[in-house]
Write a protein that holds these residues in place. Structure first.
Motif, mmCIF file in Angstrom:
data_model
loop_
_atom_site.group_PDB
_atom_site.id
_atom_site.type_symbol
_atom_site.label_atom_id
_atom_site.label_comp_id
_atom_site.label_asym_id
_atom_site.label_seq_id
_atom_site.Cartn_x
_atom_site.Cartn_y
_atom_site.Cartn_z
ATOM 1 N N ILE A 89 27.172 -16.133 -56.932
ATOM 2 C CA ILE A 89 27.302 -14.970 -57.821
ATOM 3 C C ILE A 89 26.689 -13.772 -57.105
ATOM 4 O O ILE A 89 25.481 -13.694 -56.897
ATOM 5 C CB ILE A 89 26.580 -15.225 -59.162
ATOM 6 C CG1 ILE A 89 27.273 -16.361 -59.918
ATOM 7 C CG2 ILE A 89 26.534 -13.946 -59.989
ATOM 8 C CD1 ILE A 89 26.660 -16.662 -61.296
ATOM 9 N N CYS A 90 27.577 -12.844 -56.703
ATOM 10 C CA CYS A 90 27.159 -11.646 -55.978
ATOM 11 C C CYS A 90 27.012 -10.500 -56.974
ATOM 12 O O CYS A 90 27.741 -10.440 -57.962
ATOM 13 C CB CYS A 90 28.225 -11.309 -54.936
ATOM 14 S SG CYS A 90 27.898 -9.816 -53.976
ATOM 15 N N HIS A 91 26.102 -9.568 -56.683
ATOM 16 C CA HIS A 91 25.953 -8.415 -57.580
ATOM 17 C C HIS A 91 27.268 -7.625 -57.651
ATOM 18 O O HIS A 91 27.575 -7.004 -58.664
ATOM 19 C CB HIS A 91 24.797 -7.518 -57.118
ATOM 20 C CG HIS A 91 24.195 -6.706 -58.207
ATOM 21 N ND1 HIS A 91 22.914 -6.884 -58.679
ATOM 22 C CD2 HIS A 91 24.727 -5.703 -58.955
ATOM 23 C CE1 HIS A 91 22.682 -6.020 -59.655
ATOM 24 N NE2 HIS A 91 23.768 -5.293 -59.841
ATOM 25 N N SER A 92 28.069 -7.701 -56.599
ATOM 26 C CA SER A 92 29.382 -7.019 -56.620
ATOM 27 C C SER A 92 30.270 -7.567 -57.733
ATOM 28 O O SER A 92 31.103 -6.833 -58.278
ATOM 29 C CB SER A 92 30.107 -7.187 -55.279
ATOM 30 O OG SER A 92 29.342 -6.640 -54.243
ATOM 31 N N ASP A 93 30.116 -8.846 -58.072
ATOM 32 C CA ASP A 93 30.924 -9.417 -59.157
ATOM 33 C C ASP A 93 30.655 -8.666 -60.460
ATOM 34 O O ASP A 93 31.577 -8.390 -61.246
ATOM 35 C CB ASP A 93 30.599 -10.909 -59.365
ATOM 36 C CG ASP A 93 30.895 -11.747 -58.125
ATOM 37 O OD1 ASP A 93 31.650 -11.279 -57.256
ATOM 38 O OD2 ASP A 93 30.346 -12.872 -58.037
ATOM 39 N N GLY A 133 34.285 -13.778 -57.903
ATOM 40 C CA GLY A 133 33.799 -14.824 -57.009
ATOM 41 C C GLY A 133 34.367 -14.726 -55.612
ATOM 42 O O GLY A 133 35.556 -14.972 -55.413
ATOM 43 N N HIS A 134 33.498 -14.362 -54.644
ATOM 44 C CA HIS A 134 33.955 -14.294 -53.249
ATOM 45 C C HIS A 134 32.953 -14.950 -52.301
ATOM 46 O O HIS A 134 32.844 -14.559 -51.144
ATOM 47 C CB HIS A 134 34.295 -12.849 -52.844
ATOM 48 C CG HIS A 134 33.184 -11.860 -53.034
ATOM 49 N ND1 HIS A 134 33.407 -10.533 -53.282
ATOM 50 C CD2 HIS A 134 31.851 -11.993 -52.981
ATOM 51 C CE1 HIS A 134 32.265 -9.897 -53.385
ATOM 52 N NE2 HIS A 134 31.283 -10.765 -53.186
ATOM 53 N N GLU A 135 32.228 -15.903 -52.839
ATOM 54 C CA GLU A 135 31.347 -16.721 -51.990
ATOM 55 C C GLU A 135 31.722 -18.183 -52.294
ATOM 56 O O GLU A 135 31.108 -18.832 -53.135
ATOM 57 C CB GLU A 135 29.876 -16.474 -52.338
ATOM 58 C CG GLU A 135 29.414 -15.071 -52.001
ATOM 59 C CD GLU A 135 27.928 -14.830 -52.229
ATOM 60 O OE1 GLU A 135 27.372 -13.931 -51.579
ATOM 61 O OE2 GLU A 135 27.314 -15.525 -53.070
ATOM 62 N N LEU A 187 28.928 -16.518 -47.429
ATOM 63 C CA LEU A 187 30.256 -15.911 -47.295
ATOM 64 C C LEU A 187 30.276 -14.433 -47.678
ATOM 65 O O LEU A 187 31.222 -13.719 -47.331
ATOM 66 C CB LEU A 187 31.285 -16.697 -48.111
ATOM 67 C CG LEU A 187 31.852 -17.935 -47.395
ATOM 68 C CD1 LEU A 187 32.586 -17.543 -46.122
ATOM 69 C CD2 LEU A 187 30.788 -18.968 -47.044
ATOM 70 N N CYS A 188 29.259 -13.964 -48.419
ATOM 71 C CA CYS A 188 29.160 -12.513 -48.634
ATOM 72 C C CYS A 188 27.761 -12.044 -48.264
ATOM 73 O O CYS A 188 27.592 -11.254 -47.345
ATOM 74 C CB CYS A 188 29.513 -12.113 -50.055
ATOM 75 S SG CYS A 188 29.324 -10.339 -50.309
ATOM 76 N N ALA A 189 26.741 -12.539 -48.957
ATOM 77 C CA ALA A 189 25.373 -12.087 -48.643
ATOM 78 C C ALA A 189 25.038 -12.357 -47.177
ATOM 79 O O ALA A 189 24.394 -11.531 -46.514
ATOM 80 C CB ALA A 189 24.368 -12.806 -49.557
ATOM 81 N N TYR A 225 17.198 -16.918 -54.990
ATOM 82 C CA TYR A 225 17.528 -15.539 -54.678
ATOM 83 C C TYR A 225 19.033 -15.347 -54.751
ATOM 84 O O TYR A 225 19.542 -14.275 -54.495
ATOM 85 C CB TYR A 225 16.922 -15.130 -53.324
ATOM 86 C CG TYR A 225 15.442 -14.835 -53.556
ATOM 87 C CD1 TYR A 225 15.057 -13.576 -54.015
ATOM 88 C CD2 TYR A 225 14.477 -15.820 -53.424
ATOM 89 C CE1 TYR A 225 13.719 -13.295 -54.285
ATOM 90 C CE2 TYR A 225 13.144 -15.542 -53.704
ATOM 91 C CZ TYR A 225 12.778 -14.289 -54.140
ATOM 92 O OH TYR A 225 11.460 -14.017 -54.445
ATOM 93 N N ARG A 226 19.747 -16.433 -55.095
ATOM 94 C CA ARG A 226 21.170 -16.322 -55.352
ATOM 95 C C ARG A 226 21.558 -17.386 -56.358
ATOM 96 O O ARG A 226 21.240 -18.569 -56.167
ATOM 97 C CB ARG A 226 21.948 -16.560 -54.061
ATOM 98 C CG ARG A 226 23.394 -16.141 -54.091
ATOM 99 C CD ARG A 226 23.595 -14.693 -54.399
ATOM 100 N NE ARG A 226 24.546 -13.994 -53.559
ATOM 101 C CZ ARG A 226 24.726 -12.683 -53.602
ATOM 102 N NH1 ARG A 226 24.014 -11.932 -54.443
ATOM 103 N NH2 ARG A 226 25.602 -12.098 -52.828
ATOM 104 N N PHE A 227 22.250 -16.965 -57.416
ATOM 105 C CA PHE A 227 22.835 -17.953 -58.317
ATOM 106 C C PHE A 227 24.088 -18.519 -57.665
ATOM 107 O O PHE A 227 24.886 -17.775 -57.087
ATOM 108 C CB PHE A 227 23.212 -17.314 -59.654
ATOM 109 C CG PHE A 227 22.037 -16.908 -60.483
ATOM 110 C CD1 PHE A 227 21.184 -17.860 -61.029
ATOM 111 C CD2 PHE A 227 21.762 -15.565 -60.718
ATOM 112 C CE1 PHE A 227 20.094 -17.491 -61.790
ATOM 113 C CE2 PHE A 227 20.670 -15.188 -61.490
ATOM 114 C CZ PHE A 227 19.831 -16.153 -62.019
HETATM 115 ZN ZN ZN Z 1 29.525 -10.037 -52.509
#
Ligand code: ZN
Ligand code: NAP
Length: 365
Positions: A55-59, A77-79, A172-174, A352-354
């Protein structure tokens, strides 16, 4: 609210398949279960059973249409990591059973200068993993908050065997968003690096910069995260809300990676750069306050930006992480807990990441 979910059938290469997904119906809506269709794999396609999605903050920015480019319904979802279930007839890179990963883009024109240089993220025809438009049939793309996805093989990365797949998704993103600028600006032994914002991107920035051999300082608004920052590999911690400490740290850093997700006064951060220092903005895709020409000109400082990374560099980053034992710190959530995870992320309460455990999809009532 949630319905009882049934396992999706394993797709045959012959036809489209249904996927259990989680998405939003509008910019104001909460995340809810929805059924989407995944296309029948084309000759170049890889079908993947998604095991985990970060779960990215961009989502959250995209779900709320903060950047004015959202389309609904949206499955963010992009990770994405998972296992290959089927491949198209022309696929050479993957076979069923392989571990696979998908990041922020799922296609591009593959012919422009950016694509040829491996910088597909700048391709004028790039296709985002969600809220993008498929280049062949014009359908809207749906992301990794779902149990399966079908992606062209060039946009699928290998997950090295030594990486724990239950923790790898945020790379994949962070991971790539922090790896790329650290590499571009030559961070390594002898470099003094500051990482601003200890969230998903920031914690990867600390780990990666430390693995590259740099001296790393965590710059955070949250004093209570200081101990964690040191465990992640930071050599020092600077509290950005302490003006005296910020003043004392003036001209300390060669490089600052700024992951702060909202508009903010960048002036105090610029003052932390040595002459010729560089600050890369990856967080706030927004107007920035506090840029005084003098703070730049009088010290030859540079403000730069960076957008994720291309496919070759994403694979390079995954291989680097495998070689150096770098893995995200994750808190697993079930699909039914995404709304709560978003609320906590918005408050900076994430360590630090869900990561959504998609294996729990069938019991997420
Ligand atoms: Zn992202
Ligand atoms: P995140 O997990 O929410 O972390 C952001 C961190 O920034 C927070 O944990 C907090 O850390 C700090 N912060 C939050 N509000 C702040 C404020 N008002 N002032 C100062 N610091 C604040 O977010 P993320 O997933 O890492 O994403 C960060 C940003 O990068 C998002 O805006 C996202 O859209 C963007 N992004 C950009 C790219 C790209 O390609 N450029 C790729 C992915 C994501 P402390 O508690 O330590 O202060």
């Amino acid at each position: 609210m949630a319905t009882t979910l049934q396992p999706s059938p394993i797709e045959s290469v012959g036809g489209p398949s249904q996927s259990q997904a989680y998405g939003v119906a509008s910019a104001e809506a909460a995340v809810e279960p929805m059924t989407i269709e995944r296309r029948a794999p084309r000759p170049e396609d890889v079908a993947i059973r998604i095991t985990h999605c970060g779960i990215c903050h961009s989502d959250l920015h995209m779900a709320r249409n903060d950047w004015g480019m959202s389309v609904y319904p949206m499955v963010p979802g992009h990770e994405i990591v998972g296992i290959v279930t089927a491949v198209g007839s022309a696929v050479t890179k993957f076979k069923a059973g392989d571990r696979a990963a998908v990041g922020c883009l799922v296609d591009s024109d593959r012919t422009c200068d950016h694509c040829k240089a491996g910088h597909e993220q700048f391709c004028p025809n790039w296709v985002m993993t969600y809220a993008g438009k498929d280049l062949q049939d014009g359908s809207v793309t749906y992301g990794g908050y779902s149990d399966r996805i079908v992606v062209r093989q060039e946009f699928v990365c290998r997950v090295p065997e030594s990486l724990d797949i239950s923790r790898a998704a945020p790379l994949l993103c962070a991971g790539i968003t922090t790896y790329s600028p650290l590499r571009k600006f030559g961070v390594g032994p002898g470099t003094k690096v500051g990482i601003a914002g200890l969230g998903g991107l920031g914690h990867m920035g600390v780990k990666l910069a430390a693995a590259m051999g740099a001296n790393v300082t965590m710059i955070t608004t949250s004093p209570e995260k200081g101990e964690d920052a040191r465990e992640l590999g930071a050599h020092d911690v600077l509290i950005s809300r302490d003006p005296a400490a910020m003043e004392a740290a003036a001209e300390r850093f060669d490089f600052i990676l700024n992951t702060i997700p909202v508009t903010h006064d960048v002036g105090p951060y610029l003052n932390l750069l040595k002459p010729n220092g560089v600050m890369v903005i990856v967080g706030a895709i927004d107007m920035l306050e506090g840029i005084h020409g003098g703070a730049l000109a009088m010290r030859n400082r540079t403000i730069a930006g960076s957008l994720i990374g291309g496919l070759p560099e994403t694979q390079e980053m995954l291989d680097f992480c495998a070689e150096h034992g770098v893995l995200p710190e994750v808190e697993h959530v079930r699909p039914g807990e995404i709304n709560e995870a978003w609320d906590r992320m918005a408050k900076g309460d994430v360590r630090y990441r869900f990561v959504i455990d998609m294996g729990a999809a069938n019991s997420a009532a």
